[in-house]
Design a protein around this motif. Structure first.
Motif, short mmCIF file in Angstrom:
data_model
loop_
_atom_site.label_atom_id
_atom_site.label_comp_id
_atom_site.label_asym_id
_atom_site.label_seq_id
_atom_site.Cartn_x
_atom_site.Cartn_y
_atom_site.Cartn_z
N LYS A 198 0.75 4.16 -2.92
CA LYS A 198 0.42 5.56 -2.62
C LYS A 198 1.50 6.50 -3.15
O LYS A 198 1.19 7.55 -3.71
N GLN A 199 2.79 6.12 -2.99
CA GLN A 199 3.87 6.96 -3.51
C GLN A 199 3.80 7.05 -5.03
O GLN A 199 4.02 8.11 -5.62
N LEU A 252 -6.97 3.33 -4.01
CA LEU A 252 -6.91 2.12 -3.19
C LEU A 252 -8.31 1.66 -2.79
O LEU A 252 -8.57 0.45 -2.72
N ALA A 262 1.09 6.68 -6.94
CA ALA A 262 -0.07 7.48 -7.34
C ALA A 262 0.19 8.98 -7.15
O ALA A 262 -0.14 9.80 -8.00
N ASP A 263 0.79 9.36 -6.00
CA ASP A 263 1.07 10.78 -5.75
C ASP A 263 2.03 11.33 -6.81
O ASP A 263 1.88 12.47 -7.25
N ASN A 268 -5.23 10.41 -7.07
CA ASN A 268 -5.64 10.40 -5.67
C ASN A 268 -5.41 9.00 -5.12
O ASN A 268 -6.11 8.05 -5.47
N ALA A 269 -4.39 8.87 -4.24
CA ALA A 269 -3.99 7.54 -3.78
C ALA A 269 -5.09 6.86 -2.96
O ALA A 269 -5.39 5.67 -3.15
N ASP A 270 -5.73 7.60 -2.03
CA ASP A 270 -6.75 6.99 -1.17
C ASP A 270 -7.95 6.52 -2.01
O ASP A 270 -8.50 5.44 -1.79
N ARG A 272 0.84 -1.21 0.00
CA ARG A 272 0.00 0.00 0.00
C ARG A 272 0.87 1.27 0.00
O ARG A 272 0.56 2.24 -0.67
#
Length: 292
Positions: free
Chosen positions: A56-57, A70, A59-60, A65-67, A52
């Motif tokens: 997130k890294q 996911l 996607a950023d 939008n990482a959240d 995860r």
């Protein structure tokens, strides 16, 4: 076979103009892990916790939008397992020596307030004695002093001002107050020395004091080094609205590596640097020559 989340991440990376090597420099995540995320192959990850975090890294860095990503693809994520937490070991029993040491320190702590009070009293007595001696030595006397003729005269006071002499105005005072003329600022000139591949080289002639301003209007990866390869700015992803000012007065050359270059504006001592190539990822090299 690519999974849906890996496909979205890869498409966003390509749209930003990043290669896997560029993304590795931006996120500091190894290229093989980034490729595994795009392929949906999480077995190569160092642990389930990192899956995860790496996503997130990723996607950023590509502007997603990482959240939200996911949450939409949580069914594709591997299940995490709870790690067993070992029971804390019982504290070892205190030895006899430790008990005696604690008892001794306890008695010292009980007497400490009395010791502090005694030291405080001694300090007060010393201060009073010191100031008493100072006053005795500096006590002024108004007794008259007898001169060689038998007449008495009064000794001058220590605080009486010395006789003053009339000061004559300086003749050159007006001339000294005139400000000196500052030397003219040397002219600035920047020209294109040439282009090769992704690299454009510029020649700068101007003042010895130089400042490079980097303004970013959208996510872009930016790094800067001097002629010795030393970092003037650690490579990182800058977001829209961010700005960085570098003092390059001591450098004879700087090299900039830009990802998403159209989002980056460069200016040197207020002079804008125009890109010569329409490339997303490119290198900018500036050679400095001090104006005479």
């Amino acid at each position: 076979m690519l999974n849906e989340m890996g496909t979205r991440l890869k498409e966003a990376r390509i749209a930003k103009g990043y290669s896997l090597e560029d993304l590795q420099d931006v996120t500091k995540i190894q290229k093989r892990y980034l490729a595994g995320i795009e392929e949906g192959n999480y077995s190569m990850m160092p642990g389930q916790f990192y899956v995860r975090a790496f996503i997130k890294q990723y996607a950023d860095a590509v502007g997603l939008n990482a959240d939200e990503l996911l949450e939409q693809h949580k069914s594709e994520m591997p299940e995490t397992t709870k790690e067993q937490v070992s029971k804390p070991m019982a504290a070892p029993a205190r030895s006899r020596r430790q008990s005696m040491s604690k008892s001794s320190s306890g008695r010292i702590n009980e007497k400490m307030p009395m010791i502090i009070v005694a030291l405080f009293i001694v300090l007060i007595i010393f201060v009073m004695w010191f100031f008493y001696n100072m006053l005795a030595e500096n006590d002024p006397t108004d007794e008259a002093t007898e001169n060689d003729d038998g007449l008495q005269y009064e000794a001058p006071s220590e605080n009486s001002p010395p006789p003053t002499e009339e000061e004559e105005p300086a003749e050159d005072e007006a001339a000294e107050e005139q400000p000196e003329e500052e030397p003219a600022e040397p002219e600035t000139e920047i020209s294109v020395a040439g282009t090769e591949g992704q690299t454009t080289t510029y020649q700068w002639t101007g003042p010895a004091e130089r400042e490079l301003v980097i303004d970013v209007s959208g996510p872009s990866w930016v790094g800067a080094t001097d002629e010795n390869g030393e970092n003037l700015m650690t490579a990182a992803t800058m977001q829209a609205g961010q700005s960085e000012t570098l003092d390059v007065s001591e450098a004879s050359q700087i090299r900039l590596r830009l990802g998403a270059a159209p989002n980056v504006e460069l200016s040197l001592n207020g002079e804008p640097i125009e890109y010569q190539q329409d490339l997303t990822t490119q290198n900018i090299v500036i050679d400095f020559t001090d104006a005479e």
